[in-house]
Design a protein around this motif. Structure first.
Motif, mmCIF file in Angstrom:
data_model
loop_
_atom_site.group_PDB
_atom_site.id
_atom_site.type_symbol
_atom_site.label_atom_id
_atom_site.label_comp_id
_atom_site.label_asym_id
_atom_site.label_seq_id
_atom_site.Cartn_x
_atom_site.Cartn_y
_atom_site.Cartn_z
ATOM 1 N N ASP A 1 0.853 -1.199 0.000
ATOM 2 C CA ASP A 1 0.000 0.000 0.000
ATOM 3 C C ASP A 1 0.880 1.238 0.000
ATOM 4 O O ASP A 1 1.560 1.502 0.996
ATOM 5 C CB ASP A 1 -0.890 0.018 1.251
ATOM 6 C CG ASP A 1 -1.851 -1.157 1.276
ATOM 7 O OD1 ASP A 1 -1.437 -2.235 1.744
ATOM 8 O OD2 ASP A 1 -2.983 -0.999 0.804
ATOM 9 N N TRP A 2 0.883 1.951 -1.140
ATOM 10 C CA TRP A 2 1.773 3.113 -1.304
ATOM 11 C C TRP A 2 0.973 4.377 -1.552
ATOM 12 O O TRP A 2 -0.031 4.342 -2.281
ATOM 13 C CB TRP A 2 2.693 2.900 -2.512
ATOM 14 C CG TRP A 2 3.663 1.771 -2.417
ATOM 15 C CD1 TRP A 2 3.533 0.523 -2.972
ATOM 16 C CD2 TRP A 2 4.930 1.787 -1.753
ATOM 17 N NE1 TRP A 2 4.636 -0.242 -2.680
ATOM 18 C CE2 TRP A 2 5.506 0.502 -1.931
ATOM 19 C CE3 TRP A 2 5.629 2.749 -1.023
ATOM 20 C CZ2 TRP A 2 6.765 0.177 -1.417
ATOM 21 C CZ3 TRP A 2 6.880 2.406 -0.507
ATOM 22 C CH2 TRP A 2 7.429 1.136 -0.700
ATOM 23 N N ILE A 3 1.429 5.468 -0.933
ATOM 24 C CA ILE A 3 0.933 6.810 -1.246
ATOM 25 C C ILE A 3 2.141 7.595 -1.736
ATOM 26 O O ILE A 3 3.179 7.606 -1.067
ATOM 27 C CB ILE A 3 0.361 7.498 0.025
ATOM 28 C CG1 ILE A 3 -0.928 6.816 0.477
ATOM 29 C CG2 ILE A 3 0.115 8.993 -0.207
ATOM 30 C CD1 ILE A 3 -1.399 7.259 1.868
ATOM 31 N N THR A 4 2.051 8.216 -2.897
ATOM 32 C CA THR A 4 3.215 8.955 -3.407
ATOM 33 C C THR A 4 3.415 10.244 -2.612
ATOM 34 O O THR A 4 4.433 10.429 -1.982
ATOM 35 C CB THR A 4 3.007 9.332 -4.886
ATOM 36 O OG1 THR A 4 1.724 10.004 -4.994
ATOM 37 C CG2 THR A 4 3.020 8.098 -5.774
ATOM 38 N N PHE A 5 2.412 11.119 -2.627
ATOM 39 C CA PHE A 5 2.551 12.433 -1.979
ATOM 40 C C PHE A 5 1.469 12.668 -0.934
ATOM 41 O O PHE A 5 0.315 12.257 -1.140
ATOM 42 C CB PHE A 5 2.473 13.543 -3.036
ATOM 43 C CG PHE A 5 3.643 13.560 -3.976
ATOM 44 C CD1 PHE A 5 3.551 13.011 -5.244
ATOM 45 C CD2 PHE A 5 4.859 14.105 -3.564
ATOM 46 C CE1 PHE A 5 4.640 12.997 -6.104
ATOM 47 C CE2 PHE A 5 5.955 14.106 -4.425
ATOM 48 C CZ PHE A 5 5.855 13.550 -5.697
#
Ligand SMILES: O=S(=O)(O)CCCN1CCN(CCO[C@@H]2O[C@H](CO)[C@@H](O)[C@H](O)[C@H]2O)CC1
Length: 492
Positions: free
Chosen positions: A168-172
Motif C-alpha cells: 500500500d503506497w501513497i506517493t505524496f
C-alpha cells in the motif's frame, strides 16, 4: 427532529479498516544520525527558527527512530489494522539522488516494516510527506520540472527494496501544502513567496512525478508485488455562505475546484487535466496582470493521459470546512496569487467549536458532504480517509473534545457509507502521538498518545481517545456512552 438519523445503529462494514498516521519529520528525530542527509525542514528550522512558533525543530521530536519496538507495541495495543507512516527521503538517499543509497536508513524502515507485519499490522507507506532533501531544493526544488524524474528514481528504490512486503503506497501527502504553502504563501518549508507562480509550477511537477511513479509501478513491479499506489490530497468542504445565493454557490464551487480539483481533477476525473474553470480563470487573470501567457503551466496531451487514472484509491485528508462567499473587488489582492485567482472569501462559522489550531473548527457534517461531492464528481472511487483528527494545546489525557471529534466525524462516515453509498474503505486517525506540528512546533497536539517533550525518553501515554478508538475498532460501532476505566466521564 425524528428525521435526524443517529448513526449509532449503523456499524462499520466487516472489512472496513482502521489505522493511525504519523510522518517522518514529525516523529523520528535523529535528524543527522544513521547516515541521514539534511532536508528542507532541518534547514528551515535551523536557519529560520523564528518561523516556528516555539522556535523548536524536529531534531529529536518523538525519537521514534530509536523506539520502533515501543511504537509498534502502541499500535498492537490499539488493535489497528494498518499504520500509515512516511519514509524520510534523505534517510534512504542522503543527497536525494539514487546514486548513494544509505543502508542504515533501509535497515531502520525494514525493521519497522517487519515488526508491523509480525504484529499483523499492514504497513501503509507515504513516500513523500514534505521532507525534501536539501540538495534537491538547491537545484530549485519542486518548481524544477526535472525533480519529477528524480522522484521516480527514489520511488523505484522504495518499490525494489520494500515492495516485497509493502503493498500500500501513497506517493505524496497533500500537494497543496507542499506547493502552495511551500513556494507561494511561505507557510511550509522551503517557505518561498512566489505567489501565483511557485505553487502552480511545484504542483505541475508533483502531478507528473506522481503519474510517472504510478506508471513505473505497473510497468516494473505490479505483476510480481500485486500492491496498490495512490495519492493523498487534502481539502475542507466549501459551502455557500447563503444557500439561496448563486454567487455564493459559485464561490464555494470555484474554491473546491481550484484548491482541491487543482490536484484531484487531473488524476480522478474522467477528462483529466486541470479543471476547466481553473485554466480559464488563471489565464484571464494572468493576461489582466500583463503576463504573456497563463501562470498555470499546461500539460501535453500525453501527460494528461499519463496522469489521468493514475491512482488505485483516493486518499483524503480532511479536518474542517468553510462557508464561502465572493469577495468585494476592493478586497481582491492586487498581486498574482492562487487566492486572487479563486477570488472567494471562505471562513468558519462562529457556531463551530474551535480547537488548538486556528484553522481547525468542528463541523462533522462537512465530511459527509465532501464524501458525497467526491462520489458524484469522480465516479464513486474507493476513498481512504488518510487523515482526520483534532488538536488541543493542553495535552490533557482526558481529551473529551478529541473523543467528541472522532465520534462525530466517524458518525458522518457511517452515514456516508450506509445512506449515501459512498465507497469509503479505510479511516486513519491523525495522529498516533503528539508530534512536531510544523510551524506550530510542539504547541499544538494531535496525538491520541501524549508525548512528554521535556523528558529525554519522550514517554508516550495513551489518552482517553486512544481507548475510545480501540473500542470503536473492536466493536465497529460508535459508543457515545463508553468511558474507559480510569477516566472521568465527558459531559455531552
Ligand atoms: O478547510 S479550510 O479551507 O476551511 C481550512 C483549511 C486549512 N488547511 C487544511 C489543511 N491543513 C494541513 C493539514 O496537514 C495535515 O494535517 C496535520 C495537522 O495539521 C499535519 O500534522 C499533517 O502532517 C498534515 O498531513 C492546513 C490547514
Amino acid at each position: 427532529y425524528a428525521c435526524v438519523v443517529k448513526a449509532q445503529e449503523y456499524e462499520f462494514p466487516e472489512d472496513f479498516q482502521f489505522g493511525v498516521a504519523t510522518a517522518s519529520y514529525q516523529i523520528e528525530g535523529a535528524w543527522d544520525h544513521g547516515g541521514k542527509g539534511e532536508n528542507i525542514w532541518d534547514r528551515m528550522t535551523h536557519e529560520r527558527s523564528y518561523l516556528i512558533e516555539d522556535g523548536s525543530n524536529g531534531d529529536h521530536a518523538c525519537l521514534s527512530y530509536y523506539k520502533t519496538e515501543e511504537d509498534v507495541q502502541l499500535l498492537k495495543d490499539l488493535g489497528v489494522h494498518f499504520y500509515r507512516f512516511s519514509i524520510s527521503w534523505s534517510r534512504i538517499l542522503p543527497t536525494g539522488h539514487a546514486n548513494k543509497i544509505n543502508q542504515e536508513g533501509i535497515d531502520y524502515y525494514n525493521d519497522l516494516i517487519d515488526r508491523l507485519i509480525a504484529a499483523e499490522i499492514t504497513p501503509f507507506i507515504t513516500m513523500f510527506h514534505w521532507d525534501l532533501p536539501q540538495p534537491l531544493q538547491e537545484i530549485g526544488g519542486w518548481p524544477n520540472a526535472l525533480l519529477a524524474d528524480i522522484f521516480v528514481d527514489y520511488a523505484d528504490v522504495l518499490y525494489k527494496v520494500f515492495g516485497d512486503r509493502v503493498k500500500d503506497w501513497i506517493t505524496f501527502n497533500e500537494p497543496a501544502q507542499i506547493c502552495e504553502q511551500g513556494y507561494a504563501t511561505a507557510d511550509k518549508a522551503p517557505a518561498y513567496t512566489q505567489e501565483g507562480i511557485g505553487g502552480y509550477l511545484c504542483a505541475h511537477t508533483l502531478l507528473i512525478a506522481h503519474g510517472k511513479a504510478y506508471r513505473l509501478y505497473y510497468q516494473d513491479y505490479h505483476e510480481e508485488q500485486q500492491g496498490r499506489v495512490g495519492i493523498t490530497i487534502d481539502t475542507g468542504m466549501y459551502m455557500p455562505a447563503d444557500e439561496e445565493s448563486p454567487d455564493d454557490e459559485e464561490a464555494a464551487e470555484r474554491t473546491i475546484q481550484m484548491y482541491y480539483g487543482w490536484h484531484a481533477h487531473p488524476i480522478f476525473s474522467a477528462d483529466g487535466d486541470y479543471p476547466q474553470i481553473m485554466k480559464d480563470r488563471v489565464l484571464a487573470k494572468s493576461l489582466e496582470e500583463g503576463f504573456p501567457k497563463s501562470r498555470l503551466p499546461s500539460f501535453t496531451d500525453a501527460e494528461i493521459a499519463m496522469i489521468r487514472g493514475s491512482s488505485d484509491f483516493l486518499g483524503l485528508n480532511h479536518y474542517t470546512s468553510s462557508y464561502c462567499t465572493t469577495i468585494p473587488d476592493e478586497w481582491v489582492l492586487q498581486r498574482p496569487s492562487n487566492y486572487a485567482d479563486i477570488e472567494a472569501w471562505c471562513y468558519a462559522s462562529p457556531d463551530w467549536e474551535t480547537s488548538g489550531s486556528s484553522w481547525l473548527t468542528v463541523y462533522p457534517e462537512g465530511l459527509r458532504k465532501l464524501l458525497i461531492w467526491i462520489k458524484e464528481r469522480y465516479n464513486n472511487p474507493e476513498i481512504i480517509i488518510t487523515e482526520n483528527g483534532f488538536s488541543d494545546k493542553d495535552g490533557s489525557l482526558n481529551d473529551c473534545r478529541r473523543v467528541n471529534y472522532f465520534n462525530s466525524y466517524l458518525e458522518q462516515v457511517l452515514l456516508a457509507i450506509h445512506v449515501d453509498k459512498v465507497n469509503v474503505t479505510r479511516y486513519t486517525a491523525w495522529s498516533l502521538m503528539d508530534n512536531f506540528e510544523w510551524r506550530r512546533g510542539y504547541t499544538e497536539r494531535f496525538g491520541i498518545h501524549h508525548v512528554d517533550f521535556d523528558d529525554d525518553e519522550r514517554p508516550r501515554t495513551a489518552k482517553m481517545s486512544a481507548y475510545v478508538l480501540k473500542n470503536i475498532i473492536l466493536t465497529k460501532k460508535i459508543n457515545w456512552d463508553y468511558t474507559p476505566g480510569g477516566f472521568s466521564e465527558c459531559d455531552w
